[in-house]
Design an enzyme around this catalytic site. Structure first.
Site, PDB file in Angstrom:
ATOM      1  N   HIS A 153       0.838  -1.225   0.000  1.00 56.95           N
ATOM      2  CA  HIS A 153       0.000   0.000   0.000  1.00 56.95           C
ATOM      3  C   HIS A 153       0.862   1.260   0.000  1.00 56.95           C
ATOM      4  O   HIS A 153       0.419   2.306   0.469  1.00 56.95           O
ATOM      5  CB  HIS A 153      -0.964   0.037   1.195  1.00 56.95           C
ATOM      6  CG  HIS A 153      -1.704  -1.232   1.421  1.00 56.95           C
ATOM      7  ND1 HIS A 153      -2.953  -1.492   0.894  1.00 56.95           N
ATOM      8  CD2 HIS A 153      -1.355  -2.354   2.101  1.00 56.95           C
ATOM      9  CE1 HIS A 153      -3.349  -2.705   1.253  1.00 56.95           C
ATOM     10  NE2 HIS A 153      -2.396  -3.253   1.975  1.00 56.95           N
ATOM     11  N   SER A 274      15.057  22.065 -15.837  1.00 57.39           N
ATOM     12  CA  SER A 274      13.874  22.883 -16.088  1.00 57.39           C
ATOM     13  C   SER A 274      14.326  24.210 -16.657  1.00 57.39           C
ATOM     14  O   SER A 274      15.384  24.723 -16.299  1.00 57.39           O
ATOM     15  CB  SER A 274      13.125  23.104 -14.772  1.00 57.39           C
ATOM     16  OG  SER A 274      12.347  24.279 -14.850  1.00 57.39           O
ATOM     17  N   LYS A 280      16.157  22.035 -10.640  1.00 57.74           N
ATOM     18  CA  LYS A 280      15.494  20.787 -11.016  1.00 57.74           C
ATOM     19  C   LYS A 280      16.415  19.778 -11.712  1.00 57.74           C
ATOM     20  O   LYS A 280      17.268  20.141 -12.497  1.00 57.74           O
ATOM     21  CB  LYS A 280      14.312  21.085 -11.955  1.00 57.74           C
ATOM     22  CG  LYS A 280      13.143  21.762 -11.289  1.00 57.74           C
ATOM     23  CD  LYS A 280      12.490  20.916 -10.207  1.00 57.74           C
ATOM     24  CE  LYS A 280      11.559  19.866 -10.759  1.00 57.74           C
ATOM     25  NZ  LYS A 280      10.255  20.329 -11.136  1.00 57.74           N
ATOM     26  N   GLU A 287       9.829   8.857 -16.859  1.00 58.54           N
ATOM     27  CA  GLU A 287       8.428   9.221 -17.110  1.00 58.54           C
ATOM     28  C   GLU A 287       7.997   8.795 -18.517  1.00 58.54           C
ATOM     29  O   GLU A 287       6.866   8.360 -18.738  1.00 58.54           O
ATOM     30  CB  GLU A 287       8.241  10.729 -16.937  1.00 58.54           C
ATOM     31  CG  GLU A 287       8.409  11.184 -15.496  1.00 58.54           C
ATOM     32  CD  GLU A 287       8.554  12.697 -15.405  1.00 58.54           C
ATOM     33  OE1 GLU A 287       7.528  13.366 -15.244  1.00 58.54           O
ATOM     34  OE2 GLU A 287       9.692  13.201 -15.506  1.00 58.54           O
TER      35      GLU A 287
END
Ligand code: ARG
Length: 457
Positions: A153, A274, A280, A287
């Site tokens: 979980h 970024s 970043k 992704e």
């Protein structure tokens, strides 16, 4: 090529909707190979004279050399790679080129070319997966004893080792490899010689063409040979399952690379910045692997829907079989390579993993098991007692192993100082020696077994 009964040519839109050359030119090598095998067989069977066959084979080599240099042309008039090859052959050698299509149809030709292409695609995927598996084994070996939190979980559940976690993916990918190998073995029958749909009256030798193209033998039914694409769907199903596994691993990298987790630092080579936030380091490759899995699944769905209502034998709908397979293959090959690169170069933050593993009362199950073993409690009662111990530790703001023995004994008189042996995360993982468990000895064993199997091939 087929204009004999027509007075007028097709409209421009007809040409465009009909043509597959913009994508099937990708199969030119397979098209040449299948034509070579077919021509050779026609000669051996005495169906086409030896000097014509020699001219055809030489001509096909010349066409292949042109393709190698410039690629096939995006010529919609010639519809597809099969017609373009034949037309170019005619330019090179004249009349004998017209004999190549004896005892053959584009229907068995395309079925053969496409099988050859998918077979090559599987070999490429398997080579990529081999590199991925080696990367997983290497990193798992490095981190066989490094403790991290194991989750259910997404809540801290029990400590595991990072090596064990990585080896879970090795298992998944090993099954993917076997799915691709199964698909390859099943598809390895040659449809060439099925002709348009019914076979042919020429005395062809289908065993010979099948063998020349590396197939295990010819397909047994001509209608099936030209009209099923289950081999492509087998490939897409294996690709989808594999992409799904890569997507879960990618998702973990995305999570782990986030600041709240801090479990992994992706290398510069596998991160992006970024344009506005200078701090970043984004896990874009991970992704995109996650994202590509959705597109690969879409490709499988597309071909299934194309095929599901088609009566036997060939229908032109089937020309739409290739774009989804090509797309899925390109996406999968990229995903595998990207995942391999990320795994090879990632820095796993084992200190941080350990801290988090240590903080979540993750050895509570070990305490309950100890109460069963050493104090003779039924597991349900041990579970309840342990729950009270966790609540006490939480109230005092300490780890389980930092609770004074008096506190523990006050909750259950059966608890003795010997309990401290099982409360550390290292003791917890070391104790999980059941087959397939996370104990470092087991993880090292699993790695050795996997390596040995891989070396054997
Ligand atoms: N370009 C076609 C395809 O990809 C080749 C087969 C054409 N056959 C036909 N009967 N029109 O499916």
């Amino acid at each position: 090529m087929w204009g004999g009964r027509f007075a007028e040519g097709p409209s421009a839109v007809m040409r465009e909707i009909n043509a597959s050359i913009p994508f099937d030119k990708r199969m030119w090598q397979q098209d040449i190979a299948a034509s070579r095998a077919h021509a050779t067989m026609l000669g051996e069977q005495g169906i086409v004279a030896a000097d014509d066959v020699a001219a055809i084979l030489e001509g096909l080599d010349a066409v292949a050399a042109d393709y190698e240099r410039d690629g096939p042309a995006d010529d919609l008039v010639l519809e597809d790679i099969h017609m373009q090859t034949e037309a170019r052959l005619a330019e090179k050698i004249g009349t004998p080129a017209g004999r190549l299509h004896t005892a053959r149809s584009r229907n068995d030709q395309v079925a053969t070319d496409f099988r050859l292409w998918v077979r090559d695609a599987i070999d490429a995927v398997l080579a990529g997966l081999d590199a991925l598996q080696r990367a997983l084994l290497d990193r798992a070996g490095e981190h066989a004893a490094d403790v991290m939190p194991g989750f259910t979980h997404l809540q801290s559940a029990q400590p595991v080792t990072l090596g064990h976690h990585l080896m879970a993916y090795h298992e998944m990918i090993a099954r993917d490899e076997s799915r691709f190998a199964d698909a390859r073995a099943r598809m390895n029958r040659c449809p060439l010689g099925s002709a348009a749909l019914a076979g042919t009256g020429f005395p062809i030798d289908r065993d010979a063409t099948a063998a020349a193209l590396g197939f295990d033998g010819p397909t047994a039914n001509s209608l099936d040979g030209v009209s099923d694409r289950d081999f492509a769907l087998d490939y897409l199903a294996a690709a989808t399952q594999c992409a799904l596994h890569l997507s879960r691993l990618a998702e973990e990298f995305v999570l782990w690379a986030s600041q709240p987790f801090g479990f992994v630092a992706l290398s510069d080579q596998w991160s992006t910045g970024s344009s506005i936030m200078p701090q970043k380091r984004n896990p874009d490759a991970a992704e995109l692997v996650r994202g590509h899995s959705g597109r690969i699944l879409g490709c499988m769905t597309a071909l299934m829907v194309t095929m599901k209502g088609l009566p036997l034998a060939y229908s032109k709908d089937m020309q739409d079989d290739k774009p989804p397979v090509f797309e899925a293959h390109d996406l999968l090959a990229l995903s595998i390579a990207a995942m391999t690169g990320m795994i090879e170069s990632a820095t796993f933050r084992t200190t941080r993993m350990r801290e988090v593993a240590d903080a979540g009362f993750a050895t509570a199950t070990d305490l309950a098991d100890w109460l069963v073993r050493e104090a003779g409690l039924p597991f349900r009662e041990a579970h309840h007692v342990t729950g009270r111990v966790v609540a006490r530790a939480e109230a005092l703001g300490v780890k389980l192993e930092a609770l004074p023995i008096e506190e523990l004994a006050a909750i259950h008189a059966g608890i003795t100082p010997a309990v401290f042996d099982v409360l550390s995360i290292d003791a917890s993982v070391a104790s999980r020696r059941s087959f397939g468990g996370t104990a470092p000895t087991r993880v090292r064993e699993a790695i050795a077994t996997a390596r040995a199997a891989r070396e054997k091939g």
